[in-house]
Motif scaffolding. Sequence first.
Motif, PDB file in Angstrom:
ATOM      1  N   PHE B  74       0.855  -1.194   0.000  1.00 33.08           N
ATOM      2  CA  PHE B  74       0.000   0.000   0.000  1.00 33.08           C
ATOM      3  C   PHE B  74       0.888   1.241   0.000  1.00 33.08           C
ATOM      4  N   ASP B  79      -5.350   3.247  -2.536  1.00 34.42           N
ATOM      5  CA  ASP B  79      -5.284   1.846  -2.132  1.00 34.42           C
ATOM      6  C   ASP B  79      -5.747   1.675  -0.688  1.00 34.42           C
ATOM      7  N   LEU B  84      -7.129  -3.223  -1.847  1.00 34.95           N
ATOM      8  CA  LEU B  84      -6.455  -3.920  -2.944  1.00 34.95           C
ATOM      9  C   LEU B  84      -6.969  -5.347  -3.010  1.00 34.95           C
ATOM     10  N   THR B 214      -8.498  -3.978   2.913  1.00 34.84           N
ATOM     11  CA  THR B 214      -8.860  -2.565   2.935  1.00 34.84           C
ATOM     12  C   THR B 214      -8.409  -1.994   4.276  1.00 34.84           C
TER      13      THR B 214
END
Lengths: 260, 236
Positions: B74, B79, B84, B214
């Motif tokens: 990240f 992102d 992702l 996330t």
Amino acid sequence: MKRILLTLVAAATLFALPASAQLIDEKDVTVTMDLQPVLQLEMSTPNQIEFVFDNINEYYAGITQYAATILKVSSTVSWDLYAVGRSNGTNGPEFWDQVIDYGNSNINAIPDLPLSLLELRQAQANNGATAAAATATFADYNQAFSQAAVPSAGNSLYVNGGTNTPPGVDGKYIAGHSGTTAPGADAMPGGSYLINGGTASDFYYAVDYRILPGLPAVFPMAADADGATFEDLVTVNGAGSYAEPGVYTMYVQYVLLEDQ
Amino acid sequence: MALLFAFLPFFPVPFCTRFYCPALVEPSWMNRSFTILMLYLAMSWFSAPALKAQLHCGNVELTPNTPVQALFSFDEFRDYQGGLILSNVATLRVNIQDLAIPDPQCSWSLSVLIDNNPSSGTPAAEWEELSPYGFGAGNNPTLDILEMRVRNNCQTSPLNGTFMSFTNHGDILDIIESALPVTPAGSCTTNVNGVGSYLTNPGEYTFNLDLRITPGFVFDPGIYMITLRFNLEENP
């Protein structure tokens, strides 16, 4: 005989217990996550903000540039944001650079104008400095510009010897403050103006600028970092001092950093 | 019982001594010992088939396509916010072989367990920290930010196509549950768990693995790791 019996028992145990177990197979997936800190400060501002004092009223009332700079923050970590006044050091690390001298040789005409004479006002209050409210005279630049006749250090730009060292516990931050106690107390939580309320959020700041020379031009709002000592030309240089006419430059550096 | 009698010829003397040959001279403790021994052996033999009854399949084998190391990096704000997804991180191939004499009860289950290496001091609900960056917000990422999805052509898993998450170390998700009735290969329906192979029924015996993370903005930057342990097991 007993030995034989024990041997038989042991043999029977070994013979009986290794019954076939359940069939099992296992495979692993290793997941590695690399969280890199991201701090983004987007700034929209004119390349050069000019203050031209060519009218007596402008000396009296000052010139204000409203929302001349817009600051937009996106950060994945807790953060602080502050402004610091800097120059090339031509007249000293804490003074404006005098580019042009308009030919005045009077000894009371002072060319060393303090960087702190520039005033800032942020539209959104600093909501990450509740702990600093008890220690700093002014924790941010959110107070209204004071009247010309009432000198105030509340909007005076932070300066630290020409460096960009962060303000201490008694200084002004735009967001967050000195210390790592917690978001809200002395830091702003991670987030972005894109998703956290836009222009009304703690990630979006409109900054006004004001310069008020006064008459005579002594810059009465100039003050040191903690807002306790004024740095106007009379206080620093003595009675009768005034600013030497000329062209001066400096710059404001905005620093976004992980909470510290 | 038949096993007990089948075993007797190897130990004829004690039985003969105890019940049929009273003329033989042996100490009484020895008679008792042989009786106990015989009972012990009988119990051992009777209990052994109970364990052996769990074996219905000839072989169960789980084969990933490659040694799997999934890396999520990240370094963009979007992102962090949007997350992702790594699709097809792994392809798990199942191969279930029957015994030489096929057993209709041969079936299997597939599950996944999350491991955050608690022996290194990792709290139960967090990722294992390998290297921290800076100060952060004082919070290491929690396991629930990782989501896992399995899928195959026949959608044999009830979890097929759904992102699922974990909460604590040791949490288990059943991809194909255990103790289900046998659903034979070729059915191309939910919970296929009979004898079969990814070679002959790839739509049922192959599982593609997708992962999504996330993070949001509340966790410390750094490098973190967890392990997903996939367990293929013959049903008892």
